[in-house]
Design a protein around this motif. Structure first.
Motif, mmCIF file in Angstrom:
data_model
loop_
_atom_site.group_PDB
_atom_site.id
_atom_site.type_symbol
_atom_site.label_atom_id
_atom_site.label_comp_id
_atom_site.label_asym_id
_atom_site.label_seq_id
_atom_site.Cartn_x
_atom_site.Cartn_y
_atom_site.Cartn_z
ATOM 1 N N PRO A 304 25.428 -0.204 -13.281
ATOM 2 C CA PRO A 304 24.285 0.321 -14.032
ATOM 3 C C PRO A 304 23.120 0.713 -13.137
ATOM 4 N N GLU A 305 23.055 0.129 -11.921
ATOM 5 C CA GLU A 305 21.984 0.495 -10.997
ATOM 6 C C GLU A 305 22.062 1.981 -10.646
ATOM 7 N N THR A 306 23.260 2.535 -10.676
ATOM 8 C CA THR A 306 23.431 3.957 -10.386
ATOM 9 C C THR A 306 22.752 4.793 -11.464
ATOM 10 N N ASN A 307 22.950 4.418 -12.732
ATOM 11 C CA ASN A 307 22.303 5.131 -13.836
ATOM 12 C C ASN A 307 20.788 5.030 -13.748
ATOM 13 N N LEU A 308 20.309 3.821 -13.458
ATOM 14 C CA LEU A 308 18.867 3.634 -13.347
ATOM 15 C C LEU A 308 18.309 4.438 -12.171
ATOM 16 N N GLY A 309 19.082 4.482 -11.078
ATOM 17 C CA GLY A 309 18.653 5.273 -9.925
ATOM 18 C C GLY A 309 18.565 6.749 -10.252
ATOM 19 N N LEU A 310 19.552 7.254 -11.008
ATOM 20 C CA LEU A 310 19.529 8.665 -11.401
ATOM 21 C C LEU A 310 18.314 8.959 -12.279
ATOM 22 N N ALA A 311 18.053 8.084 -13.247
ATOM 23 C CA ALA A 311 16.893 8.289 -14.122
ATOM 24 C C ALA A 311 15.599 8.302 -13.316
ATOM 25 N N GLN A 312 15.475 7.369 -12.363
ATOM 26 C CA GLN A 312 14.264 7.309 -11.541
ATOM 27 C C GLN A 312 14.107 8.558 -10.681
ATOM 28 N N ALA A 313 15.219 9.026 -10.118
ATOM 29 C CA ALA A 313 15.164 10.232 -9.284
ATOM 30 C C ALA A 313 14.748 11.448 -10.102
ATOM 31 N N LEU A 314 15.272 11.546 -11.310
ATOM 32 C CA LEU A 314 14.935 12.687 -12.164
ATOM 33 C C LEU A 314 13.467 12.649 -12.585
ATOM 34 N N ILE A 315 12.980 11.450 -12.911
ATOM 35 C CA ILE A 315 11.569 11.308 -13.288
ATOM 36 C C ILE A 315 10.672 11.663 -12.104
ATOM 37 N N SER A 316 11.031 11.145 -10.936
ATOM 38 C CA SER A 316 10.225 11.396 -9.734
ATOM 39 C C SER A 316 10.259 12.871 -9.363
ATOM 40 N N ARG A 317 11.391 13.513 -9.566
ATOM 41 C CA ARG A 317 11.503 14.935 -9.249
ATOM 42 C C ARG A 317 10.588 15.767 -10.152
ATOM 43 N N GLY A 318 10.428 15.305 -11.384
ATOM 44 C CA GLY A 318 9.552 16.029 -12.311
ATOM 45 C C GLY A 318 8.107 16.014 -11.865
ATOM 46 N N GLY A 319 7.679 14.872 -11.267
ATOM 47 C CA GLY A 319 6.321 14.765 -10.759
ATOM 48 C C GLY A 319 5.262 15.073 -11.796
ATOM 49 N N GLU A 320 4.181 15.682 -11.341
ATOM 50 C CA GLU A 320 3.052 15.971 -12.232
ATOM 51 C C GLU A 320 3.365 17.081 -13.228
ATOM 52 N N ARG A 321 4.329 17.936 -12.882
ATOM 53 C CA ARG A 321 4.636 19.045 -13.799
ATOM 54 C C ARG A 321 5.416 18.594 -15.021
ATOM 55 N N GLY A 322 5.905 17.346 -15.009
ATOM 56 C CA GLY A 322 6.625 16.805 -16.154
ATOM 57 C C GLY A 322 8.099 17.174 -16.165
ATOM 58 N N LEU A 323 8.757 16.815 -17.231
ATOM 59 C CA LEU A 323 10.202 16.989 -17.333
ATOM 60 C C LEU A 323 10.538 18.095 -18.315
ATOM 61 N N ASP A 324 11.509 18.912 -17.952
ATOM 62 C CA ASP A 324 11.956 19.937 -18.891
ATOM 63 C C ASP A 324 12.934 19.313 -19.891
ATOM 64 N N ALA A 325 13.281 20.062 -20.913
ATOM 65 C CA ALA A 325 14.115 19.535 -21.999
ATOM 66 C C ALA A 325 15.476 19.082 -21.486
ATOM 67 N N ARG A 326 16.069 19.857 -20.587
ATOM 68 C CA ARG A 326 17.392 19.519 -20.080
ATOM 69 C C ARG A 326 17.368 18.190 -19.321
ATOM 70 N N THR A 327 16.329 17.990 -18.515
ATOM 71 C CA THR A 327 16.218 16.747 -17.746
ATOM 72 C C THR A 327 16.001 15.558 -18.664
ATOM 73 N N ARG A 328 15.196 15.743 -19.714
ATOM 74 C CA ARG A 328 14.970 14.644 -20.664
ATOM 75 C C ARG A 328 16.275 14.235 -21.343
ATOM 76 N N VAL A 329 17.107 15.214 -21.683
ATOM 77 C CA VAL A 329 18.405 14.910 -22.295
ATOM 78 C C VAL A 329 19.269 14.120 -21.328
ATOM 79 N N GLU A 330 19.275 14.529 -20.060
ATOM 80 C CA GLU A 330 20.097 13.814 -19.067
ATOM 81 C C GLU A 330 19.609 12.381 -18.886
#
Length: 534
Positions: A304-330
């Motif tokens: 499960p740490e892999t899933n949590l790592g992916l979620a954290q990476a995606l959130i961090s990649r979004g940064g200040e501009r936020g997350l697009d719809a596709r990323t939120r679904v993932e």
């Protein structure tokens, strides 16, 4: 010639025509005992019920199923296959990525479709001839007796000097398992002087790294890569050394090269994701974690740490501009899998909710607040300790979500539980400068080290007094509590008075809340068995 009529076979392939074709070949050779399976799960079940002389296993069994590499991982890890058995990886593909991934767990052979009866028989006969020569070694390996392996290597080499080259790696592994470090180092260096081999470089690099001789280990791996630049395990070893030396940027490059050579290794992808995340390469982290999540679905190394790592990476990649719809679904899918598959793990439920709250904080503050409240409620009722990494992540997320007081409480608990680890305290110091949190850790570390020195000097009473003082500062500290219990049990449980026995048991009950993934868990179990007579 093999006595084919006395051998048992298991054919694993998702195509019935191929299974029938190979079975016919074997029948023509005289084989009487042939079983088949169409999935990896069925193959593992068959091997748990019966020992096979030969397993012919297709690498790719179709989407959404275990592949041959994952089956071999399970069979070897769970000791469901004998060292005398022959495991042949079969595939219709011969790309470098596929071949390298299939070979990483070292099957006895790699066979490309199509093949005929004669080529199959010739290949298997050669493997069996070699295994028959090494039978005493292989049988000792099955018994898990490294001293017997070493003796068999020496005996076979004396009986027939031509067998000596075949015994080299087995001898090295035996010396390693017997912790004969000096002898192993000399042996490996002599092999590399005579005829450099990749496995010998790997073994020497690991030995030097284990002994904290990082500079020497780095040179070994660099020399090895120059000689054998297509071996992913060499890049893995160099990455470990570079990380230990603080060169995370170059370490990431080494892992990226290993992944390029052999992309189907779940643990390597996960480590690359974690390292890229630490290096703030969020695109690289997302890619690696995504691969690890996908490849891990049917692997014993799913985590499960892999899933949590992916979620954290995606959130961090979004940064200040936020997350697009596709990323939120993932992110939702990734975290939803953790929540669904680990309903009884309060720590993972907390972390998944906080991660989800972080992902929606900008777009849906009300939902973020609700999820944060749910996570905090679960934290209050938790009995099991969070791991140090998990606690640090939770504290950081709580702070991001406006719950600074709760985050500080998590850091204080983390310092108390893991405070004798300087690396943990350094990580805590990056999140807070509160002297009440950091000060107790420093004092407990000093007392614990003094206690260890006294224990090693045989001054048990003095050691116990120092451990008690450390526990007064950090009652939940795992290392100190284990040291306390060990110092009390040193004289034997039968020689302890009631008060000392109770003190020992109380120490162990407290650290019984440690996660079973902690490196000290086995030590805890052994001490607990002694203290409670289990």
């Amino acid at each position: 010639m093999l006595a084919w009529n006395q051998k048992s076979f298991l054919i694993v392939d998702d195509f019935s025509d191929f299974r029938s074709s190979v079975r016919s070949m074997l029948r023509e050779l005289g084989v009487k005992e042939v079983d088949t399976a169409e999935t990896g799960e069925l193959a593992i079940r068959a091997c748990s019920q019966k020992r096979y002389d030969f397993i012919l296993h297709d690498f790719n069994l179709g989407d959404g199923k275990k592949n041959g590499q994952q089956v071999l991982e399970d069979l070897m890890t769970d000791r469901l296959i004998s060292h005398e058995s022959v495991f042949v990886m079969v595939t219709a593909e011969n790309s470098q990525a596929m071949v390298m991934s299939a070979l990483e767990w070292e099957p006895d052979a790699y066979l490309t479709k199509p093949f005929n009866r004669a080529s199959l028989a010739q290949r298997l006969e050669k493997i069996v001839q070699r295994k028959n020569l090494l039978k005493p070694i292989l049988q000792a390996l099955d018994r898990g007796k490294p001293a017997e392996v070493l003796a068999a290597c020496v005996s076979l080499s004396k009986q027939d000097p031509r067998l000596a080259p075949l015994c080299l790696r087995y001898k090295a592994d035996a010396l390693r398992d017997l912790n004969q470090h000096e002898a192993l180092e000399g042996f490996l260096k002599s092999i590399l002087t005579d005829r450099p081999q990749p496995w010998a470089y790997v073994a020497l690099g690991k030995l030097l790294f284990k002994r904290a001789r990082h500079g020497e280990a780095q040179k070994v791996y660099e020399d090895a890569i120059r000689a054998f630049n297509a071996m992913p395990v060499l890049y893995d070893g160099l990455a470990d050394v570079l990380m230990a030396s603080g060169d995370n940027g170059r370490a990431q490059k080494m892992l990226e090269e290993a992944v390029r050579l052999s992309p189907y290794a779940v643990r390597r992808q996960r480590l690359l994701g974690k390292l890229a995340l630490e290096n703030q390469d969020f695109d690289g982290a997302s890619k690696a974690f995504r691969q690890a999540v996908s490849q891990g679905q049917f692997s014993r190394f799913k985590d499960p740490e892999t899933n949590l790592g992916l979620a954290q990476a995606l959130i961090s990649r979004g940064g200040e501009r936020g997350l697009d719809a596709r990323t939120r679904v993932e992110i939702n899918q990734t975290l939803g899998e953790v929540a669904k598959e680990h309903t009884s793990d309060a720590g993972l439920q907390v972390r998944a909710r906080l991660m989800k709250a972080t992902s929606v904080a900008g777009s849906d503050p009300e939902m973020a607040a609700k999820l944060t409240e749910q996570a905090m409620a679960r934290l209050e009722g938790m009995e099991q300790f969070l791991s140090a990494d998990a606690a640090l992540a939770v504290a950081s997320q709580l702070k991001q979500l406006g719950q600074e007081s709760a985050g500080a409480g998590i850091l204080k608990s983390c310092a108390e539980i893991y405070g004798v680890d300087p690396a943990v305290m350094q990580s805590i110091a990056r999140q807070t400068d509160d002297p009440q949190i950091l000060g107790a850790g420093k004092a407990a570390i000093d007392l614990n080290m003094q206690g260890i020195r006294s224990y090693r000097a045989g001054k048990l009473g003095e050691a116990q007094d120092l451990f008690r003082r450390a526990l007064a500062l950090q009652p939940k500290n795992i290392s100190v509590a284990l040291n306390m219990a060990q110092s009390l049990l040193h004289v034997g449980v039968q020689n302890l008075d009631n008060a000392s026995l109770q003190e020992c048991r109380n120490s162990l009950k407290m650290v019984g809340m440690m996660p079973d993934t902690d490196a000290r868990y086995d030590r805890y179990q052994k001490l607990r068995n002694k203290a409670f007579g289990e």
